[in-house]
Design an enzyme around this catalytic site. Structure first.
Site, PDB file in Angstrom:
ATOM      1  N   ASP A 160      32.701  52.069  41.888  1.00  0.00           N
ATOM      2  CA  ASP A 160      33.197  51.834  42.893  1.00  0.00           C
ATOM      3  C   ASP A 160      33.070  52.867  44.454  1.00  0.00           C
ATOM      4  OD1 ASP A 160      36.255  51.564  44.373  1.00  0.00           O
ATOM      5  OD2 ASP A 160      36.577  50.734  42.430  1.00  0.00           O
TER       6      ASP A 160
ATOM      7  N   LEU B 276      21.331  47.693  41.764  1.00  0.00           N
ATOM      8  CA  LEU B 276      22.397  49.388  40.924  1.00  0.00           C
ATOM      9  C   LEU B 276      21.331  48.776  39.271  1.00  0.00           C
ATOM     10  CD1 LEU B 276      24.470  51.015  40.067  1.00  0.00           C
ATOM     11  CD2 LEU B 276      25.640  48.562  38.818  1.00  0.00           C
TER      12      LEU B 276
ATOM     13  N   THR C 133      30.343  41.254  50.277  1.00  0.00           N
ATOM     14  CA  THR C 133      30.870  42.402  48.391  1.00  0.00           C
ATOM     15  C   THR C 133      30.735  41.008  47.626  1.00  0.00           C
ATOM     16  OG1 THR C 133      31.913  43.918  49.784  1.00  0.00           O
ATOM     17  CG2 THR C 133      32.721  42.644  48.209  1.00  0.00           C
TER      18      THR C 133
ATOM     19  N   TYR D 251      37.390  35.937  52.474  1.00  0.00           N
ATOM     20  CA  TYR D 251      37.512  35.901  51.135  1.00  0.00           C
ATOM     21  C   TYR D 251      37.395  34.649  50.376  1.00  0.00           C
ATOM     22  CZ  TYR D 251      40.216  37.674  47.069  1.00  0.00           C
ATOM     23  OH  TYR D 251      41.225  38.047  45.692  1.00  0.00           O
TER      24      TYR D 251
ATOM     25  N   TYR E 285      23.020  31.142  37.674  1.00  0.00           N
ATOM     26  CA  TYR E 285      22.781  31.765  36.983  1.00  0.00           C
ATOM     27  C   TYR E 285      22.917  31.346  35.728  1.00  0.00           C
ATOM     28  CZ  TYR E 285      21.216  35.573  40.056  1.00  0.00           C
ATOM     29  OH  TYR E 285      20.126  36.774  40.953  1.00  0.00           O
TER      30      TYR E 285
HETATM   31  P1  NAD Z   1      41.793  46.037  44.515  1.00  0.00           P
HETATM   32  O1  NAD Z   1      41.535  46.501  46.376  1.00  0.00           O
HETATM   33  O2  NAD Z   1      42.864  47.216  44.042  1.00  0.00           O
HETATM   34  O3  NAD Z   1      40.514  46.801  43.920  1.00  0.00           O
HETATM   35  C1  NAD Z   1      38.916  46.103  44.276  1.00  0.00           C
HETATM   36  C2  NAD Z   1      38.702  47.680  44.074  1.00  0.00           C
HETATM   37  O4  NAD Z   1      36.805  47.137  44.546  1.00  0.00           O
HETATM   38  C3  NAD Z   1      38.970  48.564  44.674  1.00  0.00           C
HETATM   39  O5  NAD Z   1      38.549  49.982  43.837  1.00  0.00           O
HETATM   40  C4  NAD Z   1      37.857  48.806  46.072  1.00  0.00           C
HETATM   41  O6  NAD Z   1      37.788  50.448  46.432  1.00  0.00           O
HETATM   42  C5  NAD Z   1      36.273  48.274  44.796  1.00  0.00           C
HETATM   43  N1  NAD Z   1      35.730  47.364  45.976  1.00  0.00           N
HETATM   44  C6  NAD Z   1      35.531  46.379  47.169  1.00  0.00           C
HETATM   45  N2  NAD Z   1      34.279  46.647  47.844  1.00  0.00           N
HETATM   46  C7  NAD Z   1      33.434  47.227  46.786  1.00  0.00           C
HETATM   47  C8  NAD Z   1      32.698  47.083  46.806  1.00  0.00           C
HETATM   48  N3  NAD Z   1      31.815  46.630  48.483  1.00  0.00           N
HETATM   49  N4  NAD Z   1      31.286  47.696  46.123  1.00  0.00           N
HETATM   50  C9  NAD Z   1      32.431  48.610  45.307  1.00  0.00           C
HETATM   51  N5  NAD Z   1      33.311  48.692  45.465  1.00  0.00           N
HETATM   52  C10 NAD Z   1      34.082  48.109  45.781  1.00  0.00           C
HETATM   53  O7  NAD Z   1      42.391  44.496  44.619  1.00  0.00           O
HETATM   54  P2  NAD Z   1      43.215  44.325  43.201  1.00  0.00           P
HETATM   55  O8  NAD Z   1      44.070  43.593  42.979  1.00  0.00           O
HETATM   56  O9  NAD Z   1      42.546  45.830  41.470  1.00  0.00           O
HETATM   57  O10 NAD Z   1      41.486  42.784  42.821  1.00  0.00           O
HETATM   58  C11 NAD Z   1      40.436  42.881  42.257  1.00  0.00           C
HETATM   59  C12 NAD Z   1      39.680  41.926  41.880  1.00  0.00           C
HETATM   60  O11 NAD Z   1      40.164  40.777  41.252  1.00  0.00           O
HETATM   61  C13 NAD Z   1      39.224  41.528  42.862  1.00  0.00           C
HETATM   62  O12 NAD Z   1      38.317  41.007  42.494  1.00  0.00           O
HETATM   63  C14 NAD Z   1      40.204  40.247  43.635  1.00  0.00           C
HETATM   64  O13 NAD Z   1      39.672  39.383  44.307  1.00  0.00           O
HETATM   65  C15 NAD Z   1      40.581  39.793  42.288  1.00  0.00           C
HETATM   66  N6  NAD Z   1      41.437  38.925  42.590  1.00  0.00           N
HETATM   67  C16 NAD Z   1      42.853  39.689  42.124  1.00  0.00           C
HETATM   68  C17 NAD Z   1      44.537  39.133  42.436  1.00  0.00           C
HETATM   69  C18 NAD Z   1      45.759  39.604  42.052  1.00  0.00           C
HETATM   70  O14 NAD Z   1      46.545  39.114  42.031  1.00  0.00           O
HETATM   71  N7  NAD Z   1      45.296  41.193  41.970  1.00  0.00           N
HETATM   72  C19 NAD Z   1      44.507  37.898  42.391  1.00  0.00           C
HETATM   73  C20 NAD Z   1      43.079  37.179  42.293  1.00  0.00           C
HETATM   74  C21 NAD Z   1      41.947  37.505  42.593  1.00  0.00           C
END
Ligand code: NAD
Ligand code: UDP
Length: 322
Positions: A38, A68, A97, A150, A164
């Site tokens: 992260d 990575l 990202t 997004y 892929y």
């Molecule tokens: P969140 O923001 O709590 O978690 C995202 C994490 O990714 C964070 O810890 C952040 O620091 C890390 N991050 C961001 N950019 C980064 C980068 N460039 N390199 C490394 N780490 C990076 O959000 P979440 O709700 O836990 O969402 C997690 C995933 O699930 C995301 O991909 C999001 O798009 C997807 N998602 C979540 C929801 C939801 O309702 N929570 C809905 C649809 C999709």
């Protein structure tokens, strides 16, 4: 205790975030080794602090937009800010990202012949004209709006996953996640459940964007993570995309009223301007998930909200004490 031979090394990108930290917990519980990666943009070490000393857990601070080189058996790619406030803060970084992150993680999966899971989103459907949303629907997305960094980033990531798969035979699992809530959501991340609970606990006005008639369907985090694990377990013919979410749909105004009731708050509703491109309705059709991975959510909204409210109460108390 899991036998050493069946123990996997699993990379979770975005592992210090809301969903990622719960996923790390469950993988550790299952006896696997977890490499949690992260850059802590929206995530926090606090979400994983209980795991930091665990012998099978390792945290790595790294940005997925850079290559990575690690050795793992499976990858869950969750890194990406999920709240509109955060993903719109630096929209170029958000697209990078999703897109560069997907390229780097898919390249890693290809080299390692590792299975890879992608946290895609219901936002690929945009402001949907088909209701409820099925995986066959191609969506209604504005390519140049404030949510596009997004939505289009995640759509492009899906394209990369399927290319892929077709071109290189990478074993992919693509989940389209619908709104999910629960403990460890960031209290200030601007998403509706965290906003409403924090406002209600402070007896401040509940900020409803628009008339509050837009709908969402909220899934409790534990249910969602069970869906991730089941999808990852499927054989290689199952690629997704598969909708994961709770089909129980309600309006944002109803959510506000429920939060007020459960917190016993004296907050009043305050109507504010609706942000542009805000989807009017959203509800997952989960027939494919039910059939393919025998998955459906079990946690009722009231129970899930009570757990989340208790988490935020504790969080507020700690913030006051420190
Ligand atoms: P969140 O923001 O709590 O978690 C995202 C994490 O990714 C964070 O810890 C952040 O620091 C890390 N991050 C961001 N950019 C980064 C980068 N460039 N390199 C490394 N780490 C990076 O959000 P979440 O709700 O836990 O969402 C997690 C995933 O699930 C995301 O991909 C999001 O798009 C997807 N998602 C979540 C929801 C939801 O309702 N929570 C809905 C649809 C999709
Ligand atoms: N919303 C709201 N008040 C808030 C935060 C959000 O009315 O304080 C609305 C928002 O406009 C949207 C819905 O709640 O219609 C869900 O917003 P969120 O940001 O949680 O997720 P998304 O729009 O990505 O589904």
């Amino acid at each position: 205790m899991r036998l050493y031979e069946s123990r996997k090394k699993i990379l979770v990108t975005g592992g210090a975030g809301f969903l990622g930290s719960h996923l790390c917990d469950r993988l550790i519980e299952q006896g696997h080794e977890v490499l949690c990666l992260d850059n802590l943009f929206t995530g926090t070490k606090r979400n994983i602090e209980h795991l930091l000393d665990h012998p099978r857990f390792e945290f790595m601070r790294h940005d997925v937009t850079f290559p990575l080189y690690v050795e793992v058996d499976e990858i869950y790619n969750l890194a990406c800010p999920a709240s509109p406030v955060h993903y719109q803060h630096d929209p170029v970084a958000t697209t990078k990202t999703s897109v560069h992150g997907a390229i780097n993680m898919l390249g890693l999966a290809k080299r390692l012949r590792a299975k890879i899971f992608q946290a895609s989103t219901s936002e690929v459907y945009g402001d949907p004209q088909v209701h409820p949303q099925t995986e066959g629907y191609w969506g209604h997305v504005n390519p140049i709006g404030i949510r596009s960094c997004y939505d289009e980033g995640k759509r492009c990531a899906e394209t990369l996953f399927f290319d892929y798969y077709r071109q290189h035979g990478v074993r992919i699992k693509v989940a389209r996640i619908f709104n999910t809530y629960g403990p460890r959501m960031h209290p200030n991340d601007g998403r509706v459940v965290s906003n409403f609970i924090m406002q209600a606990l402070d007896n401040k006005p509940i900020t409803i964007y628009g008339d509050g008639k837009q709908t969402r369907s909220f899934c409790y985090v534990d249910d969602l993570i069970s869906g991730f694990l089941s999808l990852m377990e499927t054989n290689e013919t199952v690629t997704g995309p598969i909708n994961l979410g709770n089909p129980c749909e309600f309006t944002i105004k109803q959510l506000a009223e429920e939060v007020i009731r459960l917190t016993g708050s004296s907050s009043k509703l305050e109507m504010l301007t609706l942000p542009s491109d805000d989807p009017k309705q959203r509800q997952p059709d989960i027939s494919i998930a039910m059939k393919t991975i025998s998955w459906q959510p079990n946690v009722e909204l009231e129970i899930g909200l009570r757990n989340t409210i208790n988490y935020f109460k504790k969080h507020r108390l700690q913030a006051i004490q420190h």
